[in-house]
Write an enzyme that holds these catalytic residues in place. Sequence first.
Site: not given
Lengths: 619, 202
Positions: A22, A84, A183, A205
């Site tokens: 992850d 990210k 994800e 999420d």
Amino acid sequence: MSSSFQIDFSEAGATQRIIGIDLGTTNSLGAFMDLTGPAIIPGPDGEHIVPSVVAIPESGDPIVGIEARAMLTTDPDRVIYSVKRLMGRGLDDVKEELKLFPFRIADGSESVIRLTIGNKTLTPPEVSALILKQIKTNAEAFFNETVDQAVITVPAYFNDTQRQATKDAGRIAGLEVLRLVNEPTAAALAYGLDKRKEGIIAVYDFGGGTFDISILKLHNGIFEVLATNGDTHLGGDDIDNLLIAVALEDIQSEWSENIRGNQEAVQILRKAVIEAKEQLSFAPAVKLSLEWRGKAYQRELSRDVFNKLITPVVDRTLTPCRACIADANVTVEQINEVVMVGGSTRIPLVRTAVEALFKAKPHTELNPDEVVALGAAVQAGILSGDVEDTLLLDVTPLSLGIETMGGVVSKLITRNSTIPASAMENFTTAVDGQRNVLIHVLQGEREMARDCRSLARFDLKDIDPMPAGLPRIEVKFLIDANGILSVTARETRTGKEQSIEVKPSYGLTDEQVEAMIEESIEKAEADFIERQVREARVEADRIFKAVDKGKQNQAWDTLSDDEREAIQKVYNELILAYHSDYYDLIRDKIHELDQVTRPLAERMMNTAVSVALEGTKIE
Amino acid sequence: MITCWQCKKELEKGLFCPSCNALQSPPTDYFTFFSLPRHLSINIEALQAKFYDLSRKLHPDKYSRKSETERANSTAATAVLNDAWRTLKNPITRAEYLLAQSGLEIGEQRSKDVPPELLDEVFELNMALEELRHGDQSAKVELATAREKFQAMLAASDADLENLFVKHDAESCPPALAAIRAVLNRRRYITNLIRDVDKELS
């Protein structure tokens, strides 16, 4: 004495291990498939989570994780976090972001952001690669074997370029990325909701920097994503930035001093607001305080005020949720379960909002920080064949189209199509003798090309000169199981493969990635050699000690002169090899010494036995 | 003779080589892929079951340890599988696909192509839309009524389609295809009208 000297290489041929990673905005985590299910890979210090923070010291190797995070308040100019958010983006995309992040951007960042740290320049995939490498190293230490295959998770709403950037990061880190998994889908896998044979579930999420919502249909072990939606610019970071903005204003009016420009102060404040935010998930009120150059700022923050402050952020997650429910063609009542993923779902207001929208109590049993990595490990298990009967059918989050006359987008593959998906389109020339046809490929839902995300321009080259409209070039657009596009073309009359030149609008070119890999391979090779030499020397030390001991044994005297000489010769040769960097030479000599000392070993054994036997006689 | 890319033995119909079981490059025609006759009436439940079954057999997840050729074939085959299922499960896209294959593409809808039988309705609708844009709220009622009317037309054309599908499958006659094309055209036009009305009403 014999076999203990030999090194076992048999494991190298066995099936390779695939780990799940992850790669998060705030934290990253590795996991693997255990016999009993997915499990987290611990770091050397016992800490599981690797903060997605990289520090580039003035000299020496980059620092990743907890140590790098600690440097945020002491050496903020040398630390990169939340990278990210910059993956697969160009300068125009991140203008807003850069107001809040202290990164210095180098020139030439139009299509790939280049971060300047001291005298070094790094692209987001390279920074992400350092984080991935840390997880790879942790995994290798944990399993005591090389790990070079991985499944990496990405936000479901990541576009083609962001996915490609993540894959590039993996390659630079020396990992073969066997699959990119979304994800929320990974989280659904981790929850093992396949135990429930049929049903509809929603995965909410809300992470550090991205928001995703996915709705899945479960059917006999098949996880079929019906629709997905999200915002790759929305996360816990936004809440932190809100709190920081409020505190900065407070501080300015209290101290009559603007500390906005001071990175160290802002980072100390950032740390304080994150702590306050986290505590507010449990406590009704907290004290937010900052000490800076002898001055103290303190403010009481109640959950009520906090809730009011963050309501706009939480509301921004609900719009994609509603769109996703509509796209999935289900009603709220049909959704059986809601799964919560990401650290931001610990916030009580978020839970209340989700519960109100879906009219169901959300699942929070699994640690929201770990669930995505665990799901990635399950997917790794599916790929290795260890997990049977479970299959993931995911979708592409955004429509794919080409620009046509007047800048209008013609859609070829609509969003929420199950992937892999493909589309075929025929092209021809408009002018006699035309040699090239340019195809502009975009991603997005808007009508006009200028409002969509430009992916690349494909130049169909070297078309045989023919009257206009005669060439028939069939172009195939294929989105693979990772959500990444590839384009091939064929002249249908001749059947000849049509040559294409790809000009990606954003992201690194293949050549750039290759260069980065090469650089890291050179480094990796140096690392590898060093480790091999070190290990071989340890083995050598062991055999030296054993032989020295053997010489003290009475069995030594029973050997012939030739045998003793042979041992001594190889022994000396090993000493010479020992001080070289040729680990295979050291290994060869260890092996040789092992062979020539066999008679000694056998006699020592016999002596030991006869001594033991004599012992029994005396008794 | 078509041969297997791996063992070079002759191939039969089907995605896998009967000799070595290697996955072959898939057919691109959706009906052929699912081994279906070129019919427009389809048992959706049976097709869905086939879709799930083939997903388990063809998905790239099942081929990550296989050769590069087989991995590429798996991605290509699963893409056709997904494209085919997406197209065939919906009666409209299914009919459009068959039409396109018979050289009867509907193509881009041009706003001037008003089906003649709709001329009166469209004229009235445009009047009402115009009134609403000029602030006449009473036009809203007219629009709502018009919307209902169009919705009913849509339902009627769906029933027409169903009948034409049966006719097509029984005779596989081109006249049926031409009639289907006309209904689809009309249907698309009505759908666009409803969309325009919704835009004004919201």
